[in-house]
Design a protein around this motif. Sequence first.
Motif, PDB file in Angstrom:
ATOM      1  N   ASN A 141      -7.347  14.757   4.624  1.00 29.65           N
ATOM      2  CA  ASN A 141      -7.957  15.352   3.430  1.00 29.65           C
ATOM      3  C   ASN A 141      -8.419  14.308   2.422  1.00 29.65           C
ATOM      4  N   ALA A 142      -8.309  13.022   2.703  1.00 33.20           N
ATOM      5  CA  ALA A 142      -8.717  12.000   1.734  1.00 33.20           C
ATOM      6  C   ALA A 142     -10.188  12.118   1.326  1.00 33.20           C
ATOM      7  N   PRO A 143     -11.106  12.453   2.253  1.00 32.32           N
ATOM      8  CA  PRO A 143     -12.512  12.544   1.822  1.00 32.32           C
ATOM      9  C   PRO A 143     -12.748  13.609   0.750  1.00 32.32           C
ATOM     10  N   ASN A 144     -11.851  14.595   0.689  1.00 33.86           N
ATOM     11  CA  ASN A 144     -12.029  15.664  -0.307  1.00 33.86           C
ATOM     12  C   ASN A 144     -11.231  15.427  -1.582  1.00 33.86           C
ATOM     13  N   ALA A 145     -10.380  14.416  -1.566  1.00 31.26           N
ATOM     14  CA  ALA A 145      -9.351  14.330  -2.608  1.00 31.26           C
ATOM     15  C   ALA A 145      -9.835  13.614  -3.860  1.00 31.26           C
ATOM     16  N   GLN A 146      -9.400  14.159  -5.000  1.00 29.12           N
ATOM     17  CA  GLN A 146      -9.630  13.477  -6.279  1.00 29.12           C
ATOM     18  C   GLN A 146      -8.498  12.489  -6.561  1.00 29.12           C
ATOM     19  N   GLY A 147      -7.385  12.685  -5.909  1.00 34.55           N
ATOM     20  CA  GLY A 147      -6.257  11.762  -6.099  1.00 34.55           C
ATOM     21  C   GLY A 147      -5.590  11.459  -4.766  1.00 34.55           C
ATOM     22  N   LEU A 148      -5.164  10.210  -4.592  1.00 37.06           N
ATOM     23  CA  LEU A 148      -4.440   9.829  -3.385  1.00 37.06           C
ATOM     24  C   LEU A 148      -3.050   9.370  -3.788  1.00 37.06           C
ATOM     25  N   ILE A 149      -2.056   9.872  -3.069  1.00 41.85           N
ATOM     26  CA  ILE A 149      -0.705   9.345  -3.256  1.00 41.85           C
ATOM     27  C   ILE A 149      -0.434   8.448  -2.055  1.00 41.85           C
ATOM     28  N   ILE A 150      -0.102   7.187  -2.337  1.00 41.11           N
ATOM     29  CA  ILE A 150       0.114   6.267  -1.219  1.00 41.11           C
ATOM     30  C   ILE A 150       1.463   5.562  -1.372  1.00 41.11           C
ATOM     31  N   SER A 151       1.999   5.157  -0.233  1.00 46.37           N
ATOM     32  CA  SER A 151       3.236   4.379  -0.266  1.00 46.37           C
ATOM     33  C   SER A 151       2.883   2.897  -0.235  1.00 46.37           C
ATOM     34  N   ALA A 152       3.629   2.112  -1.003  1.00 46.18           N
ATOM     35  CA  ALA A 152       3.422   0.665  -1.021  1.00 46.18           C
ATOM     36  C   ALA A 152       4.767  -0.004  -1.244  1.00 46.18           C
ATOM     37  N   ARG A 153       4.918  -1.139  -0.624  1.00 46.95           N
ATOM     38  CA  ARG A 153       6.198  -1.832  -0.695  1.00 46.95           C
ATOM     39  C   ARG A 153       6.251  -2.695  -1.948  1.00 46.95           C
ATOM     40  N   THR A 154       7.287  -2.496  -2.732  1.00 50.92           N
ATOM     41  CA  THR A 154       7.473  -3.331  -3.931  1.00 50.92           C
ATOM     42  C   THR A 154       8.590  -4.344  -3.701  1.00 50.92           C
ATOM     43  N   SER A 155       9.345  -4.165  -2.605  1.00 51.60           N
ATOM     44  CA  SER A 155      10.323  -5.185  -2.218  1.00 51.60           C
ATOM     45  C   SER A 155      10.713  -4.949  -0.767  1.00 51.60           C
ATOM     46  N   GLY A 156      11.438  -5.900  -0.203  1.00 49.83           N
ATOM     47  CA  GLY A 156      11.897  -5.741   1.171  1.00 49.83           C
ATOM     48  C   GLY A 156      10.807  -6.021   2.184  1.00 49.83           C
ATOM     49  N   LYS A 157      11.152  -5.723   3.474  1.00 55.30           N
ATOM     50  CA  LYS A 157      10.210  -6.011   4.556  1.00 55.30           C
ATOM     51  C   LYS A 157       9.936  -4.735   5.354  1.00 55.30           C
ATOM     52  N   PRO A 158       8.841  -4.716   6.120  1.00 54.08           N
ATOM     53  CA  PRO A 158       8.519  -3.516   6.898  1.00 54.08           C
ATOM     54  C   PRO A 158       9.722  -3.037   7.712  1.00 54.08           C
ATOM     55  N   GLY A 159       9.999  -1.741   7.605  1.00 56.38           N
ATOM     56  CA  GLY A 159      11.145  -1.146   8.292  1.00 56.38           C
ATOM     57  C   GLY A 159      12.296  -0.829   7.341  1.00 56.38           C
TER      58      GLY A 159
END
Lengths: 379, 385
Positions: free
Chosen positions: A158-176
């Motif tokens: 639904n991103a092409p239709n969206a006015q807002g996106l909620i995304i995850s992003a790492r602020t600390s630590g490592k993948p996993g």
Amino acid sequence: MDFSLNSEQQLLQDSANKFAVKGYGFDRYRTTLKLDGHLDPAAWAQMAEFGWLALPLPESAGGLGGSSTDVTLVAEALGAGMVLEPYVSGLVLPGRLLTLAGNDRQQQRLEALAAGNLQLAVGWAEPGDRQNPAHCATRAVAKGSGYVINGSKLCVLNAPNAQGLIISARTSGKPGDHGGISLFEIDPAAPGVSLVRYPLMGGGSAANVIMDGASVSADALLGSIGEGFELLDDALDHATVAACAQALGAMQALVERTAAYLRVRKQFGVPIGSFQVLQHRLVDMYVDVEQSRSMVLMASVRVGSANVADRRRAVSAAKAYLGQTSKFVAQHAVQLHGGIGVTEELDVGHYFRQLTAFGILYGDRERHLDRYASLPRAA
Amino acid sequence: MDLDFSPEDQAFRAEIRTWMQANVPPKAGPEIGLPNHRETQAAWEHKLGKKGWLACNWPAEYGGPGWTATQRYIFDTERALAGAPPFSPFGLMMLGPVLMAYGTPEQQSRYLPKIASGEEFWCQGYSEPGSGSDLASLKTQAVRHGDRYVVNGQKIWTTQAHWASYMFCLCRTNTDVPKQQGISFLLIDMRAPGIEIRPITTIDGEHHLNEVFLTDVQVPVGNLVGQEGQGWTIAKYLLTHERTGLAGIADSYFQIGELHGAVNRDASLADDPLVRRRLAALEVDLLALEFTNLRTLDRVARGEPLGAGSSGLKIRGSELQQAISEAQVELGGLSALPWLGEVSTGDPVFRTATQRYNFLRACTIYGGSTEIQKNLLAKLLLGTN
């Protein structure tokens, strides 16, 4: 123990079926495929009017505070009627995140969501993560009072239709690592954010979202810094159950269509339903649907469990189970329809595409079996 | 929608669990998981009979505990999780309900109490050499002479005939009508002259099954259940009762738990992600079956007809029992190969796995084969009844 629907739920189910199966159906599905982002604003507005968009949202934010079981009743009908509107990806998933963790400003967006005036999308999967939300290699670094985000999200529904996106992003630590993941709401039109838009197999639209030095303010954060994983995991579980219900609707529709076809299609001078090989295949499909229905009911209740392991176990069991049964039902519905089953002109092939996509979305069977196996056994 | 058991049902579960813990004899057969030792089985059933719990599916007026469907389900779950074998079903699950529905007061008072107490075992005289899935073609003949029937013929695959005091038996009493209409339901004393039992050893190496030969066996007419010619109707009624109990869910939970235990005791298995995935897949299948069964119980509790719902449970439940035992054999590997568990090496779960696996090949055959169940369901789905 009681598996019956109360009278309000029966009304909800009736009206959802009426809209989805009688009012929408294959024709409107095909018209909607020609629209931008596979979204029909009139249908979305109707769904808002019926209260289905408010259904999963809390009363404090203008929602109806319905149960997950209520939501699955609507979702199942939408699946049976091939309704393309992004009920799960654009409403259930972002609605749950905002409900769980939105600040005052973000919670106000729930009202717009309930009214059908807002489209949102949630980006969490990334290239090379096999849909493990704990992977999250996208990084957000504090800068001034806000954050700068770098990374990419894969197949954001639904991103092409969206006015807002909620995304995850790492602020600390490592993948996993579960810790260190934060959730941000970003503007898809902001500098540093670009979308590669595409239609999905089976309908609906998605985009890969690339964040290259995208800046957000401090109040773009959902919940607490570094504690986004539990929120995302919870919301994805809710979305997964709704997606399972939608798949169940499609599976049920395929069994009904296949049974009807076996009655009318004649070869060798008799209905092909008189052949035992085909009868038994139909029975296998039917029993798969019955058992899948049990799993959806079970998961729709347990997804609300306060015990996180119980919730995860129930949802992963349901997705793993329906991952297998949806594939079986879809493949054999096509097979039993023969040549007509592989054409664009019959709805069977479109259900097939939708169920194939369902098998992958929100984590495939293997991912959910592994998640199930990683949990402590039920008492 | 409420998936929790009521406080009353939870208290009931606690009561059953406590009793089972105190009363299930150690190794009452759970090592094999099959009821193939008469003395242990009889002692266990007597104990339950004394407690009043053996006829767990019977209403109070016939000597059962009068439990709800949910309570029976809880009871069976706790019975299995305690490692106790299932009951011999022929008197308790099959004949009992038939006599309650079709039996005379004399038949009820003569036979039901001794089934409920575990004093008399029954066997089921249905299949014949030429009549398996096509049961209605059966040829064993009962000819009336005054106040007796004289029965001649042969039954086969008769489970526990060598334990049984009595057999309920389908016999042909009329050859001039369509095959289903000429069948009658007789109760036959296994000690009567003219009955010969020959054992059949099955691929699990055990003696469960028999051939039963009937030569001029005299059966009093008072042992006819229902009307002459009503046997097929009664048999169908019985089969719906039989199938609901054949999903084996409680025992599958026990066996999956056993398998988990064995896997966890062997690091080469426990650390293999594919083994863990296989176990998860079995548990997920069992969960789907369990909740389908609970939905069925819920419908029964609300007085809705069971229909062919029991056929789906029987198909999937029996397949899952096989799949679990298959996993026990394959994950056991070489530890599963010593025959009949006579050598006490290796994990006990794996040591006994081949026998269970071999035994359970029968579960998709008995009680109406998988293919027959699918025929029944197909008729419903395609409206070709």
